[in-house]
Design a protein around this motif. Structure first.
Motif, PDB file in Angstrom:
ATOM      1  N   ASP A   1     -21.682  29.546 -15.428  1.00  0.00           N
ATOM      2  CA  ASP A   1     -21.806  30.849 -16.406  1.00  0.00           C
ATOM      3  C   ASP A   1     -20.677  31.649 -15.755  1.00  0.00           C
ATOM      4  OD1 ASP A   1     -23.457  29.446 -18.007  1.00  0.00           O
ATOM      5  OD2 ASP A   1     -25.376  30.677 -17.083  1.00  0.00           O
ATOM      6  N   VAL A   2     -20.439  32.553 -16.912  1.00  0.00           N
ATOM      7  CA  VAL A   2     -19.101  33.443 -16.621  1.00  0.00           C
ATOM      8  C   VAL A   2     -19.429  34.870 -17.127  1.00  0.00           C
ATOM      9  CG1 VAL A   2     -16.802  33.984 -16.958  1.00  0.00           C
ATOM     10  CG2 VAL A   2     -17.475  31.551 -16.709  1.00  0.00           C
ATOM     11  N   GLU A   3     -18.992  35.758 -16.059  1.00  0.00           N
ATOM     12  CA  GLU A   3     -19.161  37.175 -16.537  1.00  0.00           C
ATOM     13  C   GLU A   3     -17.714  37.808 -16.504  1.00  0.00           C
ATOM     14  OE1 GLU A   3     -21.706  40.686 -14.710  1.00  0.00           O
ATOM     15  OE2 GLU A   3     -20.423  39.845 -13.179  1.00  0.00           O
ATOM     16  N   ILE A   4     -17.364  38.544 -17.806  1.00  0.00           N
ATOM     17  CA  ILE A   4     -16.173  39.275 -17.847  1.00  0.00           C
ATOM     18  C   ILE A   4     -16.335  40.625 -17.612  1.00  0.00           C
ATOM     19  CG2 ILE A   4     -14.143  39.561 -19.258  1.00  0.00           C
ATOM     20  CD1 ILE A   4     -14.517  36.700 -18.749  1.00  0.00           C
ATOM     21  N   VAL A   5     -15.716  41.131 -16.705  1.00  0.00           N
ATOM     22  CA  VAL A   5     -15.730  42.618 -16.395  1.00  0.00           C
ATOM     23  C   VAL A   5     -14.433  43.295 -16.956  1.00  0.00           C
ATOM     24  CG1 VAL A   5     -17.684  42.517 -14.754  1.00  0.00           C
ATOM     25  CG2 VAL A   5     -15.303  42.670 -13.907  1.00  0.00           C
ATOM     26  N   ASN A   6     -14.361  44.611 -17.255  1.00  0.00           N
ATOM     27  CA  ASN A   6     -13.172  45.310 -17.523  1.00  0.00           C
ATOM     28  C   ASN A   6     -12.451  44.620 -18.666  1.00  0.00           C
ATOM     29  OD1 ASN A   6     -13.420  47.584 -15.811  1.00  0.00           O
ATOM     30  ND2 ASN A   6     -12.801  46.194 -14.176  1.00  0.00           N
ATOM     31  N   PRO A   7     -13.095  44.158 -19.945  1.00  0.00           N
ATOM     32  CA  PRO A   7     -12.538  43.629 -20.935  1.00  0.00           C
ATOM     33  C   PRO A   7     -11.633  44.612 -21.677  1.00  0.00           C
ATOM     34  CG  PRO A   7     -14.825  44.098 -21.550  1.00  0.00           C
ATOM     35  CD  PRO A   7     -14.622  44.287 -20.107  1.00  0.00           C
ATOM     36  N   ASP A   8     -12.064  45.734 -21.832  1.00  0.00           N
ATOM     37  CA  ASP A   8     -11.075  46.840 -22.472  1.00  0.00           C
ATOM     38  C   ASP A   8     -10.639  46.181 -23.803  1.00  0.00           C
ATOM     39  OD1 ASP A   8     -12.098  48.252 -20.402  1.00  0.00           O
ATOM     40  OD2 ASP A   8     -10.068  48.504 -19.566  1.00  0.00           O
ATOM     41  N   ALA A   9     -11.263  45.610 -24.705  1.00  0.00           N
ATOM     42  CA  ALA A   9     -11.145  45.178 -25.935  1.00  0.00           C
ATOM     43  C   ALA A   9      -9.735  44.308 -26.046  1.00  0.00           C
ATOM     44  CB  ALA A   9     -10.760  46.332 -26.907  1.00  0.00           C
ATOM     45  N   ARG A  10      -9.470  43.496 -24.802  1.00  0.00           N
ATOM     46  CA  ARG A  10      -8.404  42.386 -25.229  1.00  0.00           C
ATOM     47  C   ARG A  10      -8.784  41.574 -25.730  1.00  0.00           C
ATOM     48  NH1 ARG A  10      -8.461  44.743 -19.863  1.00  0.00           N
ATOM     49  NH2 ARG A  10      -6.514  45.394 -19.022  1.00  0.00           N
ATOM     50  N   HIS A  11      -7.508  40.777 -26.288  1.00  0.00           N
ATOM     51  CA  HIS A  11      -7.691  39.621 -27.379  1.00  0.00           C
ATOM     52  C   HIS A  11      -7.910  38.319 -26.805  1.00  0.00           C
ATOM     53  CE1 HIS A  11      -6.318  42.516 -30.136  1.00  0.00           C
ATOM     54  NE2 HIS A  11      -5.354  42.588 -29.980  1.00  0.00           N
ATOM     55  N   ASN A  12      -8.447  37.430 -27.590  1.00  0.00           N
ATOM     56  CA  ASN A  12      -8.504  36.045 -27.388  1.00  0.00           C
ATOM     57  C   ASN A  12      -9.409  35.660 -25.945  1.00  0.00           C
ATOM     58  OD1 ASN A  12      -6.944  35.260 -29.462  1.00  0.00           O
ATOM     59  ND2 ASN A  12      -4.936  35.766 -28.211  1.00  0.00           N
TER      60      ASN A  12
ATOM     61  N   ALA B   1     -14.619  43.538 -26.999  1.00  0.00           N
ATOM     62  CA  ALA B   1     -13.768  42.146 -26.685  1.00  0.00           C
ATOM     63  C   ALA B   1     -12.899  42.686 -28.107  1.00  0.00           C
ATOM     64  CB  ALA B   1     -14.253  40.899 -26.952  1.00  0.00           C
ATOM     65  N   GLY B   2     -11.422  42.175 -27.824  1.00  0.00           N
ATOM     66  CA  GLY B   2     -10.467  42.271 -28.988  1.00  0.00           C
ATOM     67  C   GLY B   2     -10.509  41.311 -30.004  1.00  0.00           C
ATOM     68  N   TYR B   3      -9.580  40.702 -30.595  1.00  0.00           N
ATOM     69  CA  TYR B   3      -9.606  39.775 -31.580  1.00  0.00           C
ATOM     70  C   TYR B   3      -9.957  38.338 -31.023  1.00  0.00           C
ATOM     71  CZ  TYR B   3      -6.844  43.037 -34.856  1.00  0.00           C
ATOM     72  OH  TYR B   3      -6.252  43.802 -35.663  1.00  0.00           O
ATOM     73  N   PHE B   4     -10.387  37.653 -31.769  1.00  0.00           N
ATOM     74  CA  PHE B   4     -10.690  36.291 -31.735  1.00  0.00           C
ATOM     75  C   PHE B   4     -11.521  35.820 -30.552  1.00  0.00           C
ATOM     76  CE2 PHE B   4      -6.418  36.060 -33.711  1.00  0.00           C
ATOM     77  CZ  PHE B   4      -6.772  35.346 -35.177  1.00  0.00           C
ATOM     78  N   CYS B   5     -12.505  36.696 -29.950  1.00  0.00           N
ATOM     79  CA  CYS B   5     -13.257  36.254 -28.788  1.00  0.00           C
ATOM     80  C   CYS B   5     -14.023  35.113 -29.262  1.00  0.00           C
ATOM     81  CB  CYS B   5     -14.105  37.538 -28.731  1.00  0.00           C
ATOM     82  SG  CYS B   5     -15.201  37.275 -27.129  1.00  0.00           S
ATOM     83  N   GLY B   6     -14.147  34.181 -28.338  1.00  0.00           N
ATOM     84  CA  GLY B   6     -15.000  32.954 -28.392  1.00  0.00           C
ATOM     85  C   GLY B   6     -14.510  32.091 -29.503  1.00  0.00           C
ATOM     86  N   GLY B   7     -13.215  32.339 -30.090  1.00  0.00           N
ATOM     87  CA  GLY B   7     -12.682  31.663 -31.283  1.00  0.00           C
ATOM     88  C   GLY B   7     -12.349  29.971 -30.782  1.00  0.00           C
ATOM     89  N   LEU B   8     -12.210  29.344 -31.696  1.00  0.00           N
ATOM     90  CA  LEU B   8     -11.978  27.897 -31.403  1.00  0.00           C
ATOM     91  C   LEU B   8     -12.548  27.355 -30.228  1.00  0.00           C
ATOM     92  CD1 LEU B   8      -8.016  28.417 -32.202  1.00  0.00           C
ATOM     93  CD2 LEU B   8      -9.417  27.382 -33.703  1.00  0.00           C
ATOM     94  N   SER B   9     -14.018  27.253 -30.251  1.00  0.00           N
ATOM     95  CA  SER B   9     -14.566  26.738 -29.347  1.00  0.00           C
ATOM     96  C   SER B   9     -15.730  25.928 -29.850  1.00  0.00           C
ATOM     97  CB  SER B   9     -15.398  27.767 -28.379  1.00  0.00           C
ATOM     98  OG  SER B   9     -16.156  28.659 -29.047  1.00  0.00           O
TER      99      SER B   9
END
Lengths: 658, 302
Positions: free
Chosen positions: A27-38, A55-63
């Motif tokens: 499993d993964v944890e993302i810190v300091n995402p600051d609304a970044r895309h993809n 999260a920014g645009y398309f988070c989790g997209g095409l999965s």
């Protein structure tokens, strides 16, 4: 649990690590995402990804299969096109949340932006707060649950699926209605809410499609097949075809629909010729083996380019417009001739993938048949903006062709007159397209070329956008490009000729000082090797053939493509009709046609004095008509200083090709 | 096709508006790599501040500057101070008279891009950081400002086609715009008949002139934005700034993105949350996305 800090790691590197973790089941944890895309795009393993922030645009997209939890907000298109898996957004989501999902569960605890669930096919999109306008716009299936209020036009132009609204509904969209809800449905929703710990005790209003616009109200009567050359008899205003058109319009009260492209005469490659007399040369194929025709397409940003044995591709044509058998025959012919096949709109077939060595996967606005797994087994990705036959309009696939099998691969209800959307949900300008391009690159790990398919309209502007938005190649389609079904008036009148298109493209790229790193693939009325060489001399890097490949493979041009009962089993989904198509025979015919192109291209290249087809240039061309000279800027034959009583016939080629 | 950003600090004092907008625009530079621009509101200066786009080639530049001097003399305006950097020539002038007539004449003969006592519009080809290197935008302090990154589509890549656009004839008003006005020619012809001149084919210039015209008739910014949504067709999110206010308007289809974040001290608006988040790294902010067809304005305390 692996922690990735986005303030320290670029998004591509981060997504690579997330994919590695997926493979290892971590499993993964993302810190300091600051609304970044993809973030987390293209993941196909069932791990969980926690985004500690927005999260920014398309988070989790095409999965497919992964579970995402975003603690705070999400930008546009959260969960884009997810097959299975889930996304939970703790805060608000921007526009088009859950766009084009095919089975995922998307939960937004706060509010969601406009057009939520646009073109979704299956799965659940649930919003704890308010939904902005046009929730469920053009949805094809699945369910949307809105616990708060819904703004205007809920379910606008939906074809199927259900929308449940707990709060107030500002207004209903076109062709929708409110129906009673069954107890079992309510129980299922309550279980869903409980699973995601959403507390709701109130009632729901259920909205579904009203079924008034799914089919054209008036069906066209069967017309006596009229070959293309009859319908293009434009020297007579009131010829039998025109009369028939008017008569049928009088009956059905709307425009008519047909296949093929524009039939009216426009300046084309026939209106230009080679300066040098190539007709006096005659070469056997063995004499041409040292002439280089190899063409690569799409290497601009370091992806593995398509490697073609000659500057020819098969044009995008859908499984849907065409039968499965034809798509297999085309794929096989492409392999035999060392060129590429293209899926077109309707998704990728396993047999097509197996037969084609190089396959381009096309993404259209309705996202019909679009998914990450097929993206990741494609050799190139192409985003369709429009096509020459009907620039700016969506496709049409009449109900006769929307069979259970076809509906399943596209993710739509069967038996509707399918009208694809005219624009992408997440591309409303060149600026949004930039982010979409990045999403596709992330989903394919930057490994395959990314192209854009455009119909010729305002080419001079559009080609600059394509260049700036970072595409590897452009497939540009002129007015003469064909289709399986479009309105006759659009076919004849919308768009600019292929000859004008290639010139505008070359000029546009030059105006912004673009080098030659973005490959230009021209299509729309390419019929033989002569056309291919002329197109390259005008400045294209490659060409694409659709109609001619179909004709080589048995099409009799009877103009009944849209009806669904193609007499030769090409433009049909009817098993009985399709049984008439002999894949082995026709794939060989198509292959031999491609080989005739190769012979012509190599012969002309040699006759012009070159040993590489990419050495041809505008200096090799002359315009035969004032119109062609005006469009291309080539010298007019009568004014060409080097020409003295030229013999511009192409006898040798005709003789050998026959 | 672009990205937009705006910030207003509600309380008096001098704030790092240049640095703030650079951060926000760098955050959405992917939306527009061709050119960048800032409209910055600093202290209220006694002289009128004018900024022109001039050629970078030495002789042509001198000729343009000489021409500007001649134009100013024609209107009895005297230059108090001048600065020539990058693609622009900035001057502070002493001028008493009809501003509309003055700027109309000058605009016919020179590329005037900013007019005001508090406003300064800095724009050029390149990125936010490239502009900062050349024009030291980051050092500018003030109360509020708007900014823009541009991907040129229909009009050319030239500094004068970059945003923000100054609202012709009306000092200290600027706009930035993301989207496309589809009734551009119809609206432009209407305004031309009323005597307004257009100097680019950029639809954002139309928005600026449209707003200025209404404001000149004494309407409030709030009501001007309301009529703009009704009058302008197309897809748009735009920001407008006056000496004391900023405001936004968003089209009825919500086709262009925009999010905003407000605290007791400030209001920040941007195309994407990633720009807002630049101001609060590592934090989650409670941003909101305005509904389609809405507009709003904020004032600073005076």
């Amino acid at each position: 649990m692996v922690t990735i800090d986005l303030s320290q790691t670029e998004i591509t590197a981060a997504n690579t690590r997330i994919r590695d973790c997926g493979r290892d089941g971590l499993d993964v944890e993302i810190v300091n995402p600051d609304a970044r895309h993809n973030i987390g795009v293209g993941l196909v393993d069932p791990i969980s990804v926690k985004v500690r922030g927005s999260a920014g645009y398309f988070c989790g997209g095409l999965s497919d299969g992964a579970h995402y939890e975003i603690e705070h907000n999400a930008g546009w298109a959260v969960g884009d096109n997810i097959y299975t898996g889930s996304v939970v957004v703790g805060g608000n989501a921007g526009a088009i949340a859950g766009v084009a999902i095919r089975g995922a569960e998307i939960v937004v605890r706060g509010n969601m932006g406009s057009r939520a669930g646009q073109v979704m096919k299956a799965g659940t999109l649930c919003c704890g707060g308010k939904a902005a306008f046009m929730a469920g716009y053009m949805m094809y299936g699945g369910r949307i649950i809105i616990l708060g209020d819904a703004a205007a036009r809920v379910g606008q132009d939906m074809s199927a699926g259900e929308i449940f609204v707990g709060g107030k509904i500002e207004s209903l969209g076109n062709d929708t209605m409110i129906v009673d809800m069954e107890a079992a449905e309510r129980d299922e929703i309550m279980q869903f809410l409980e699973r995601y710990k959403m507390n709701y005790k109130g009632d729901f209003t259920k909205i579904v499609n009203a079924g008034k616009k799914l089919r054209y109200a008036n069906q066209e009567p069967r017309a006596r097949p009229q070959p293309f050359f009859v319908s293009s008899n434009s020297s007579n205003y009131w010829n039998p075809k025109v009369q028939e058109d008017i008569w049928i319009k009088g009956e059905v009260g709307r425009y008519r629909i047909r296949g093929y492209g524009a039939s009216k005469p426009v300046p084309h490659l026939n209106d230009i010729a080679f300066v040098k007399d190539v007709s006096s040369q005659h070469y056997e194929p063995a004499e041409l083996k040292d002439i280089n025709l190899k063409t690569t397409v799409g290497g601009r940003y370091g992806a593995k380019p398509l490697s073609l044995s000659m500057p020819v591709m098969i044009a995008p044509m859908s499984f849907g417009a065409l039968s499965r058998s034809v798509k297999i025959a085309l794929a096989r012919a492409s392999r035999l001739s060392g060129i590429s096949e293209n899926t077109g709109e309707g998704g990728m077939l396993d047999e097509q993938r197996a037969e084609a060595d190089q396959l381009i996967f096309q993404c259209l606005s309705g996202r019909l048949g679009w998914n990450v797994k097929d993206m990741q087994r494609a050799d190139a990705i192409e985003i369709y903006i429009s096509q020459g036959a009907k620039p700016g309009l969506g496709g049409q696939l009449m109900a006769k062709k929307v069979t259970p099998e076809l509906a399943a691969i596209r993710g739509i209800p069967q038996g509707i007159d399918l009208r694809s959307p005219s624009r992408h949900p997440d591309v409303l300008g060149a600026d949004d397209l930039v982010i979409k391009v990045e999403e596709f690159r992330e989903a394919t790990m930057h490994k395959v070329p990314l192209g854009i398919k455009m119909g010729a309209g305002r080419v001079n502007d559009d080609i600059k956008i394509a260049y700036k938005d970072g595409f590897d190649f452009v497939e540009l389609d002129g007015l003469q490009g064909s289709t399986g079904a479009a309105s006759t008036e659009v076919l004849e009148n919308v768009g600019i000729p292929t000859l004008s298109a290639v010139q505008e493209a070359i000029d546009g790229l030059q105006e912004i000082g673009a080098g030659d790193d973005m490959d230009l693939v021209m299509m729309g009325g390419i019929k033989d090797g002569v056309d291919v060489v002329k197109m390259l001399a005008l400045g294209a890097d490659c060409t694409s053939v659709g109609t001619s490949a179909i004709i080589a493979g048995g099409c009799i041009a009877c103009m009944q493509c849209h009806v669904g009962t193609c007499p030769v089993g090409i433009a049909t989904q009817d098993k009985e009709h399709e049984a008439r198509y002999d894949i082995d025979l026709q794939s060989q015919n198509i292959h031999r046609y491609f080989e005739s192109l190769r012979w012509q291209i190599a012969s002309i290249t040699k006759a012009l004095g070159y040993d590489d087809v990419h050495q041809v240039s505008r200096d090799d061309l002359v315009a035969l008509t004032p119109e062609a000279a005006d469009i291309t800027g080539l010298p007019l034959l009568a004014e060409h200083p080097a020409l003295h009583k030229p013999d511009l016939g192409l006898e040798v080629l005709d003789r050998k090709a026959g | 096709m672009c990205g937009i950003a705006g910030v207003l600090f509600k309380h008096q004092g001098s704030h790092e508006i240049g640095r703030t907008l650079i951060e926000m625009l760098d955050g959405c530079q992917h939306r527009g790599p061709d050119s960048t621009g800032f409209a910055l509101y600093g202290e209220d200066k006694e002289q009128l501040q004018l900024r022109f786009i001039v050629p970078t080639e030495k002789n042509a530049r001198q000729a343009a500057i000489d021409n500007i001097a001649t134009l100013l003399a024609r209107h009895a305006a005297t230059i108090d101070s001048e600065q020539s950097v990058g693609c622009s020539y900035q001057i502070a002038v002493n001028f008493e008279g009809d501003l509309l007539a003055f700027t109309k004449d000058i605009e016919e003969h020179a590329k005037l891009v900013s007019v005001g006592h508090t406003l300064d519009i800095i724009k050029d080809d390149g990125t936010a950081h490239e502009l900062d290197d050349l024009y030291h935008v980051g050092e500018v302090r003030g109360t509020h400002g708007i900014g823009h990154v541009r991907l040129a589509t229909e009009s050319a890549v030239r500094p004068e086609a970059a945003h923000p656009f100054w609202a012709t004839g009306f000092e200290d008003i600027a706009i930035v715009h993301n989207g496309q006005i589809t009734n551009y020619w119809k609206m432009r012809r209407r305004l031309e008949r009323r005597g307004f001149a257009f100097h680019t084919d950029n639809d954002s210039e139309l928005v600026a002139v449209y707003l200025a015209d209404k404001l000149q008739q004494g309407e409030s910014l709030d009501s001007v934005l309301e009529t703009a949504i009704a009058d302008l067709d197309g897809t748009f999110s735009f920001l407008v700034s006056t000496p004391d206010e900023i405001g936004y308007a968003k089209d009825n289809l919500a086709a262009k993105p925009m999010v905003l974040y407000e605290t007791d001290d400030m209001i920040a608006i941007a195309s994407e949350e990633v720009s807002l988040n630049r101001l609060f790294p590592g934090q989650s902010i409670n941003s909101t996305e305005p509904a389609p067809g809405t507009h709003q304005t904020w004032s600073r305390s005076i």
